[in-house]
Design an enzyme around this catalytic site. Structure first.
Site, PDB file in Angstrom:
ATOM      1  N   TRP A  43       0.726  -1.085   0.169  1.00 41.27           N
ATOM      2  CA  TRP A  43       0.083  -0.121   0.136  1.00 41.27           C
ATOM      3  C   TRP A  43       0.758   1.107   0.035  1.00 41.27           C
ATOM      4  O   TRP A  43       0.383   2.505  -0.136  1.00 41.27           O
ATOM      5  CB  TRP A  43      -0.998  -0.137   1.197  1.00 41.27           C
ATOM      6  CG  TRP A  43      -0.057  -0.084   2.342  1.00 41.27           C
ATOM      7  CD1 TRP A  43      -0.008  -1.227   3.299  1.00 41.27           C
ATOM      8  CD2 TRP A  43       0.619   0.655   3.252  1.00 41.27           C
ATOM      9  NE1 TRP A  43       0.736  -1.595   4.303  1.00 41.27           N
ATOM     10  CE2 TRP A  43       1.240  -0.028   4.515  1.00 41.27           C
ATOM     11  CE3 TRP A  43       0.926   2.131   3.164  1.00 41.27           C
ATOM     12  CZ2 TRP A  43       2.086   0.511   5.026  1.00 41.27           C
ATOM     13  CZ3 TRP A  43       1.742   2.768   4.151  1.00 41.27           C
ATOM     14  CH2 TRP A  43       2.400   1.960   5.274  1.00 41.27           C
ATOM     15  N   GLU A  55      11.045  -8.041  -2.997  1.00 42.45           N
ATOM     16  CA  GLU A  55      11.429  -6.905  -2.773  1.00 42.45           C
ATOM     17  C   GLU A  55      10.737  -6.642  -1.248  1.00 42.45           C
ATOM     18  O   GLU A  55       9.500  -6.553  -1.094  1.00 42.45           O
ATOM     19  CB  GLU A  55      10.887  -5.718  -3.637  1.00 42.45           C
ATOM     20  CG  GLU A  55      11.571  -5.690  -5.006  1.00 42.45           C
ATOM     21  CD  GLU A  55      12.753  -5.380  -4.965  1.00 42.45           C
ATOM     22  OE1 GLU A  55      13.427  -5.319  -6.253  1.00 42.45           O
ATOM     23  OE2 GLU A  55      13.462  -4.734  -4.105  1.00 42.45           O
ATOM     24  N   ALA A  87      -2.697  -3.901  -2.820  1.00 43.10           N
ATOM     25  CA  ALA A  87      -3.096  -4.102  -1.179  1.00 43.10           C
ATOM     26  C   ALA A  87      -4.432  -3.344  -1.309  1.00 43.10           C
ATOM     27  O   ALA A  87      -4.994  -2.493  -1.983  1.00 43.10           O
ATOM     28  CB  ALA A  87      -1.940  -2.960  -0.186  1.00 43.10           C
ATOM     29  N   SER A  88      -5.522  -4.077  -0.579  1.00 37.36           N
ATOM     30  CA  SER A  88      -6.727  -3.799  -0.253  1.00 37.36           C
ATOM     31  C   SER A  88      -6.829  -2.418   0.360  1.00 37.36           C
ATOM     32  O   SER A  88      -7.831  -1.713   0.019  1.00 37.36           O
ATOM     33  CB  SER A  88      -7.429  -4.789   0.328  1.00 37.36           C
ATOM     34  OG  SER A  88      -6.995  -5.228   1.587  1.00 37.36           O
ATOM     35  N   GLY A 123       6.755  -6.298  -0.414  1.00 34.83           N
ATOM     36  CA  GLY A 123       6.070  -6.313   0.919  1.00 34.83           C
ATOM     37  C   GLY A 123       7.000  -6.620   2.133  1.00 34.83           C
ATOM     38  O   GLY A 123       8.020  -6.705   1.952  1.00 34.83           O
ATOM     39  N   SER A 124       6.218  -7.202   3.063  1.00 33.45           N
ATOM     40  CA  SER A 124       7.018  -7.502   4.297  1.00 33.45           C
ATOM     41  C   SER A 124       7.776  -8.725   4.156  1.00 33.45           C
ATOM     42  O   SER A 124       7.443  -9.650   3.370  1.00 33.45           O
ATOM     43  CB  SER A 124       6.060  -7.901   5.490  1.00 33.45           C
ATOM     44  OG  SER A 124       5.256  -8.709   5.354  1.00 33.45           O
TER      45      SER A 124
HETATM   46  N1  NAD Z   1      11.528  -3.837  -1.011  1.00 32.42           N
HETATM   47  C1  NAD Z   1      10.653  -2.972  -1.521  1.00 32.42           C
HETATM   48  O1  NAD Z   1      10.869  -2.549  -2.476  1.00 32.42           O
HETATM   49  C2  NAD Z   1       9.650  -2.575  -0.610  1.00 32.42           C
HETATM   50  C3  NAD Z   1       8.492  -1.663  -1.140  1.00 32.42           C
HETATM   51  C4  NAD Z   1       7.603  -1.350  -0.292  1.00 32.42           C
HETATM   52  C5  NAD Z   1       7.345  -1.840   0.820  1.00 32.42           C
HETATM   53  N2  NAD Z   1       8.150  -2.836   1.401  1.00 32.42           N
HETATM   54  C6  NAD Z   1       7.829  -3.493   2.512  1.00 32.42           C
HETATM   55  O2  NAD Z   1       6.457  -4.100   2.696  1.00 32.42           O
HETATM   56  C7  NAD Z   1       6.153  -3.772   4.069  1.00 32.42           C
HETATM   57  C8  NAD Z   1       4.839  -2.752   4.396  1.00 32.42           C
HETATM   58  O3  NAD Z   1       3.981  -3.000   3.311  1.00 32.42           O
HETATM   59  P1  NAD Z   1       2.828  -3.955   3.760  1.00 32.42           P
HETATM   60  O4  NAD Z   1       2.364  -3.583   5.177  1.00 32.42           O
HETATM   61  O5  NAD Z   1       1.703  -3.807   2.648  1.00 32.42           O
HETATM   62  O6  NAD Z   1       3.316  -5.346   3.698  1.00 32.42           O
HETATM   63  P2  NAD Z   1       2.641  -6.910   3.950  1.00 32.42           P
HETATM   64  O7  NAD Z   1       3.477  -7.737   3.493  1.00 32.42           O
HETATM   65  O8  NAD Z   1       1.654  -7.049   5.117  1.00 32.42           O
HETATM   66  O9  NAD Z   1       1.718  -6.643   2.501  1.00 32.42           O
HETATM   67  C9  NAD Z   1       2.135  -6.534   1.232  1.00 32.42           C
HETATM   68  C10 NAD Z   1       0.892  -7.354   0.322  1.00 32.42           C
HETATM   69  O10 NAD Z   1       0.821  -8.608   0.619  1.00 32.42           O
HETATM   70  C11 NAD Z   1      -0.550  -8.956   0.689  1.00 32.42           C
HETATM   71  N3  NAD Z   1      -0.603 -10.009   1.704  1.00 32.42           N
HETATM   72  C12 NAD Z   1      -0.595  -9.959   3.007  1.00 32.42           C
HETATM   73  N4  NAD Z   1      -0.400 -11.367   3.613  1.00 32.42           N
HETATM   74  C13 NAD Z   1      -0.637 -12.277   2.512  1.00 32.42           C
HETATM   75  C14 NAD Z   1      -0.412 -13.593   2.454  1.00 32.42           C
HETATM   76  N5  NAD Z   1      -0.339 -14.359   3.250  1.00 32.42           N
HETATM   77  N6  NAD Z   1      -0.564 -14.178   1.177  1.00 32.42           N
HETATM   78  C15 NAD Z   1      -0.545 -13.329   0.014  1.00 32.42           C
HETATM   79  N7  NAD Z   1      -0.427 -12.097   0.240  1.00 32.42           N
HETATM   80  C16 NAD Z   1      -0.611 -11.298   1.592  1.00 32.42           C
HETATM   81  C17 NAD Z   1      -1.090  -7.848   1.254  1.00 32.42           C
HETATM   82  O11 NAD Z   1      -2.509  -7.841   1.039  1.00 32.42           O
HETATM   83  C18 NAD Z   1      -0.567  -6.746   0.289  1.00 32.42           C
HETATM   84  O12 NAD Z   1      -0.920  -6.724  -1.027  1.00 32.42           O
HETATM   85  C19 NAD Z   1       7.230  -3.135   4.853  1.00 32.42           C
HETATM   86  O13 NAD Z   1       8.026  -4.441   5.262  1.00 32.42           O
HETATM   87  C20 NAD Z   1       8.305  -2.567   3.627  1.00 32.42           C
HETATM   88  O14 NAD Z   1       9.525  -2.405   3.957  1.00 32.42           O
HETATM   89  C21 NAD Z   1       9.192  -3.337   0.516  1.00 32.42           C
END
Ligand code: NAD
Ligand SMILES: O=C[C@H](O)CS(=O)(=O)O
EC number: 1.2.1.16
Length: 483
Positions: free
Chosen positions: A154, A254, A180-181, A232-233
């Site tokens: 998001w 990433e 992301a929703s 994401g995370s």
């Molecule tokens: N390295 C990069 O380029 C980069 C860029 C942006 C954010 N991030 C990282 O992302 C994190 C923050 O973003 P966030 O809170 O959206 O991360 P998140 O991992 O919680 O969510 C990221 C995406 O994954 C989806 N998701 C969550 N759980 C899932 C599952 N079990 N199965 C499939 N999809 C799932 C979410 O709906 C969202 O679309 C931070 O750790 C940040 O460092 C990294």
């Protein structure tokens, strides 16, 4: 062509060139005030399977276009994004919260990846290699991997998609993304502009869903999918890597970060403060490459802190659509609670609040721009990705200790340092275990550069001439009988 913002606000998913609804819907809200922007189709895993089918069906036609044809369509997409930068920026601010200037900057940043890969599409070169005998030749072809699926976060709801989709489409792949929703509207607006650019049905698909786990299983386990890419995370990334294993997909990740930002005694302190402000407070600290630990050499610690406090104290929280606002809200209450706990627990262990330190009030999602001194390397603020507008200042005595402290983390995405001695610049740059090193520079994001991490920050590179590699297969032709 410039559209009115309303024409870019979509409430359905985009699959196979069509806007599709679902039995259920989910609400998209503005994090500034919690107001509902729109209800969006909440797709089921079965509907996402159909989207993969559409991408699979479209692959042959798309890969068989010439590189020039794909390049022209991507360039039209780029131009439409830039023509609509204002409306796309406003939409992004409303669903994500960042100040409009940053949101418009993200649109230009995302669009720059579309332009970059429109150009790189023309340079997918192979090789001819001297053969082992007079009647043999060795050739190397590069071909698109096929259907690509993606899941994005998001915090950059436009650029994180553009950075992936542009490379995938340039390589000749087709693409299905679940945004992301919290922030699906930017992705859906991108789909509208892709359609208007003439990108064929099934090539770029956006599936909106709150069933992250169920949809994630489809996107990572369908055997028609040859490549999966995630931003994401780290925690979620590990799960998704495992889910890709059974069908041996190409994977790029990433993930999270814990960026050190080091200020040495030979640094230009004013430049270092400006670099830290650019890195730390972008998106209210909600970026993977934000300075997360600020390591300052003892002899310049007090001078640097004083200069930093002057700049932090004039940051302005508010509605990102309003002029002069530089800090937006955090994305949700869980994020706010996490930041507040990290600060509270670190203070309990001896950290000192110099400015800020609290949620702005009891109702909103704002956290005060914060600086803490006397932070230890083992405190919660040092050991966790903060994802908020909080600067922990950590003293160090010499170069060796600085590098040891900087590398003492499971992450390896971005790092920064300010120094002017050329020997130190080389020693520290080579000693840091990070995919990205900002040297006297706090703003490092650029489509021409390879973006990505080491260790548990992931693998693969996005942007640059390397960015296409993840979307291409290398085929070796052994040509015989040519004597
Ligand atoms: N390295 C990069 O380029 C980069 C860029 C942006 C954010 N991030 C990282 O992302 C994190 C923050 O973003 P966030 O809170 O959206 O991360 P998140 O991992 O919680 O969510 C990221 C995406 O994954 C989806 N998701 C969550 N759980 C899932 C599952 N079990 N199965 C499939 N999809 C799932 C979410 O709906 C969202 O679309 C931070 O750790 C940040 O460092 C990294
Ligand atoms: O949040 C992480 C993003 O990758 C940062 S940037 O958009 O690449 O600058």
């Amino acid at each position: 062509m410039t559209l009115k913002k309303q024409a870019l606000i979509k409430d359905k998913a985009f699959v196979d060139g069509q806007w599709i609804s679902a039995t259920d819907e989910f609400s998209v809200t503005n994090p500034y005030d919690g107001s509902e922007l729109v209800k969006v189709a909440d797709l089921s895993p079965e509907q996402v399977t159909s989207a993969i089918g559409a991408a699979h069906k479209a692959f042959s036609g798309w890969k068989n276009k010439t590189a020039g044809e794909r390049s022209e369509l991507l360039m039209k997409w780029y131009q439409l994004m830039m023509d609509n930068q204002q409306a796309l920026g406003e939409l992004l601010t409303e669903e994500q919260g960042k100040p409009l200037a940053e949101a418009k900057g993200e649109i230009a940043y995302g669009a720059s990846f579309v332009k970059w890969f429109a150009e790189e599409a023309l340079r997918v070169y192979g090789d001819t290699i001297p053969g082992p005998s007079p009647d043999n030749r060795i050739m190397v072809l590069k071909q698109p991997v096929g259907v690509v699926t993606a899941i994005t976060p998001w915090n950059f709801p436009n650029a994180m998609i553009a950075r992936k989709a542009a490379a995938a489409l340039a390589a000749g792949c087709t693409f299905v993304v679940k945004p992301a929703s919290e922030t699906p509207l930017s992705a859906l607006a991108m789909a509208e502009l892709a359609h208007q650019a003439g990108i064929p049905a099934g090539v770029f698909n956006v599936v909106t869903s709150t069933d992250s786990k169920g949809v994630g299983k489809v996107l990572t386990q369908d055997d028609r999918v040859r490549k999966f890419t995630f931003t994401g995370s780290t925690e979620v990334g590990k799960t998704l890597i495992k889910q890709c294993a059974d069908t041996v997909k190409k994977v790029s990740m990433e993930l999270g970060g814990n960026a050190p930002f080091m200020v040495f005694d030979d640094a230009d302190l004013d430049a270092a403060v400006e670099g830290l402000m650019a890195s730390k407070f972008r998106n209210a600290g909600q970026t993977c490459i934000c300075a997360n630990r600020v390591l300052v050499q003892d002899s310049v610690y007090d001078a640097f802190k004083a200069k930093l406090l002057e700049r932090v104290k004039v940051l302005e929280m508010g509605n990102g659509l309003d002029d002069g606002v530089t800090i937006g809200p955090l994305i949700n209450s869980a994020a706010l609670e996490k930041v507040a706990k990290l600060v509270k627990d670190s203070v309990a262990q001896g950290a000192k609040i110099e400015v800020g330190g609290e949620p702005a009030d009891d109702e909103s999602l704002f956290f005060e721009p914060t600086v803490l001194s006397n932070v230890g390397p083992d405190m919660p603020l040092s050991c966790n990705e903060i994802f908020g507008p909080v600067v922990p200042l950590i003293p160090f005595k010499d170069e060796k200790q600085a590098i040891e402290l900087a590398n003492d983390t499971d992450f390896g995405l971005a790092s920064y340092f300010y120094a002017r001695d050329i020997g130190r610049i080389w020693r520290v740059s080579e000693g840091l275990d990070y995919g990205i090193v900002g040297v006297n520079e706090g703003a490092i994001s650029n489509a021409a550069a390879p973006f990505g991490g080491m260790k548990q920050s992931g693998f693969g590179r996005e942007g640059s001439k390397y960015g296409l590699d993840d979307y291409l297969e290398i085929k070796y032709l052994a040509l015989g009988g040519l004597g």
